[in-house]
Scaffold this motif. Sequence first.
Motif, PDB file in Angstrom:
ATOM      1  N   SER A  11       0.850  -1.183   0.000  1.00  0.00           N
ATOM      2  CA  SER A  11       0.000   0.000   0.000  1.00  0.00           C
ATOM      3  C   SER A  11       0.891   1.240   0.000  1.00  0.00           C
ATOM      4  O   SER A  11       1.749   1.401   0.872  1.00  0.00           O
ATOM      5  CB  SER A  11      -0.921   0.014   1.221  1.00  0.00           C
ATOM      6  N   ALA A  12       0.713   2.104  -0.983  1.00  0.00           N
ATOM      7  CA  ALA A  12       1.453   3.362  -1.054  1.00  0.00           C
ATOM      8  C   ALA A  12       0.468   4.516  -0.980  1.00  0.00           C
ATOM      9  O   ALA A  12      -0.605   4.474  -1.598  1.00  0.00           O
ATOM     10  CB  ALA A  12       2.261   3.441  -2.345  1.00  0.00           C
ATOM     11  N   TYR A  13       0.838   5.545  -0.210  1.00  0.00           N
ATOM     12  CA  TYR A  13      -0.037   6.709  -0.047  1.00  0.00           C
ATOM     13  C   TYR A  13       0.760   7.954  -0.424  1.00  0.00           C
ATOM     14  O   TYR A  13       1.801   8.242   0.170  1.00  0.00           O
ATOM     15  CB  TYR A  13      -0.522   6.814   1.400  1.00  0.00           C
ATOM     16  N   TYR A  14       0.280   8.669  -1.447  1.00  0.00           N
ATOM     17  CA  TYR A  14       0.990   9.836  -1.962  1.00  0.00           C
ATOM     18  C   TYR A  14       0.178  11.111  -1.750  1.00  0.00           C
ATOM     19  O   TYR A  14      -1.044  11.123  -1.940  1.00  0.00           O
ATOM     20  CB  TYR A  14       1.284   9.675  -3.461  1.00  0.00           C
ATOM     21  N   LYS A  15       0.892  12.169  -1.409  1.00  0.00           N
ATOM     22  CA  LYS A  15       0.289  13.501  -1.303  1.00  0.00           C
ATOM     23  C   LYS A  15       0.995  14.406  -2.321  1.00  0.00           C
ATOM     24  O   LYS A  15       2.224  14.419  -2.383  1.00  0.00           O
ATOM     25  CB  LYS A  15       0.480  14.068   0.106  1.00  0.00           C
ATOM     26  N   THR A  16       0.216  15.138  -3.076  1.00  0.00           N
ATOM     27  CA  THR A  16       0.783  15.976  -4.130  1.00  0.00           C
ATOM     28  C   THR A  16       0.118  17.347  -4.145  1.00  0.00           C
ATOM     29  O   THR A  16      -1.113  17.447  -4.097  1.00  0.00           O
ATOM     30  CB  THR A  16       0.594  15.332  -5.523  1.00  0.00           C
ATOM     31  N   ALA A  17       0.948  18.383  -4.193  1.00  0.00           N
ATOM     32  CA  ALA A  17       0.459  19.753  -4.361  1.00  0.00           C
ATOM     33  C   ALA A  17       1.104  20.316  -5.633  1.00  0.00           C
ATOM     34  O   ALA A  17       2.332  20.307  -5.768  1.00  0.00           O
ATOM     35  CB  ALA A  17       0.816  20.620  -3.165  1.00  0.00           C
ATOM     36  N   SER A  18       0.268  20.781  -6.555  1.00  0.00           N
ATOM     37  CA  SER A  18       0.772  21.291  -7.841  1.00  0.00           C
ATOM     38  C   SER A  18       0.317  22.728  -8.044  1.00  0.00           C
ATOM     39  O   SER A  18      -0.820  23.080  -7.715  1.00  0.00           O
ATOM     40  CB  SER A  18       0.260  20.429  -9.001  1.00  0.00           C
ATOM     41  N   MET A  19       1.216  23.563  -8.598  1.00  0.00           N
ATOM     42  CA  MET A  19       0.946  24.986  -8.805  1.00  0.00           C
ATOM     43  C   MET A  19       1.287  25.383 -10.231  1.00  0.00           C
ATOM     44  O   MET A  19       2.317  24.952 -10.765  1.00  0.00           O
ATOM     45  CB  MET A  19       1.796  25.835  -7.853  1.00  0.00           C
TER      46      MET A  19
END
Length: 299
Positions: free
Chosen positions: A147-155
Motif C-alpha cells: 500500500s502506497a499513499y501519496y500527497k501531491t500539491a501542484s501549482m
Amino acid sequence: MKVRSIPVVFFLLLVASSLVGQDIDSVKPRPVYDVSIMSGGASGNSSIFGLNDFRKIYPASSILKRDLSGFSGYGENYFSEYFGFGVMVGRTSRQMRVLGERVKGTLRAGFYYDEASYFSYTLTDGSNTRVDTIKNSQGVSQFYIDSAYYKTASMYYDAKSLRAEVSALLRFNDEQRWSFYLGVGLSAGMTFNNSVNVSYSEQEVIETYPAEGLSGTSATKVEFPVYENDQSAVSSGWVVNAFVPLGIDFRLAKTGRSLEFMHLFTEVRPGISFMEIPDVRTVSGTQVSFHLGLRCTLN
C-alpha cells in the motif's frame, strides 16, 4: 558569447550594413509594402518559480497556507507558449550588397498575441507499506501486496499577453522563389488574464506483484480519497522580448504570374525575455519560438 549579447551584435551588424552597403541600382526602386500573418508556439526556460513565489502571488490559497515542510519539491524552469498569433506590416526598400550578396532591408511592425503557461511547481510526500503476502500451500511466498499513499500539491501560473513588435530584416535574394532573411526584433507589452491554479490530492495505490524469482503479472488499484483545487486571478504585469528572426520565404508563383504577391514563410526566433510578476519579482530567461505565416506584397 553570452546569449544576451546576440541581439546587440546583430543590431550593430544591421546598422553597419545599412551604412556601408552600396546601392546597386542607379535609380532606387519604389518601396514594397507587405502584410504578414503568422501563428506558432514557443518554449523556453528561466529561473525556477518556487513555493515561496507562489505564496507571495496567491496568499489567500488555503492549500498554500498549509505546512508543506515535509514535502519534497521540484520546479520546471520551463514555459510553454501553446498559442501565438501576429499581424505585421512591412516596408522593403533599398537594395544593397552585403558580403557580396544582394540584399534588401525591411522594417516590419505590428502586434503579437500569445497564451502561455509560464511556471509550474510540484510538491510530493508519501509512504509505502507491505500489507499482505500471499503464499501457496507449501508456505512459499507467491505475491506481495503493498500500500502506497501519496500527497501531491501542484501549482501553475498562466497568462496571456499583447505586445507591440518591431523588427529590422535583411532579405537575401528576395526576387527569387526561395529566399531567406535574418535580423533583430523587439516586442513589449502587457500580460492579462493572469491566473494561478493550485491543486492538492491524496492518492492511495494498492499494488499486487509476484515474489522474487517468480513470473506473473502485477495488478494496481488506485483510489483518490482527497482532491482540492484553488484558482484565482492575479495582477497583470509587463513583458519584453528581444529576438533574432531567422526565416525562409517561398513565393507561390514566379514573377509576372498571378500569385507572385503571395509568400509562405517559416520563422524561428531565438531570444531572451523579461517578465514582471507583480508583488514577486521580474523573471528573465531564454526562449525559442517557431512560426508559420503568409506574406502578401501590396505593390
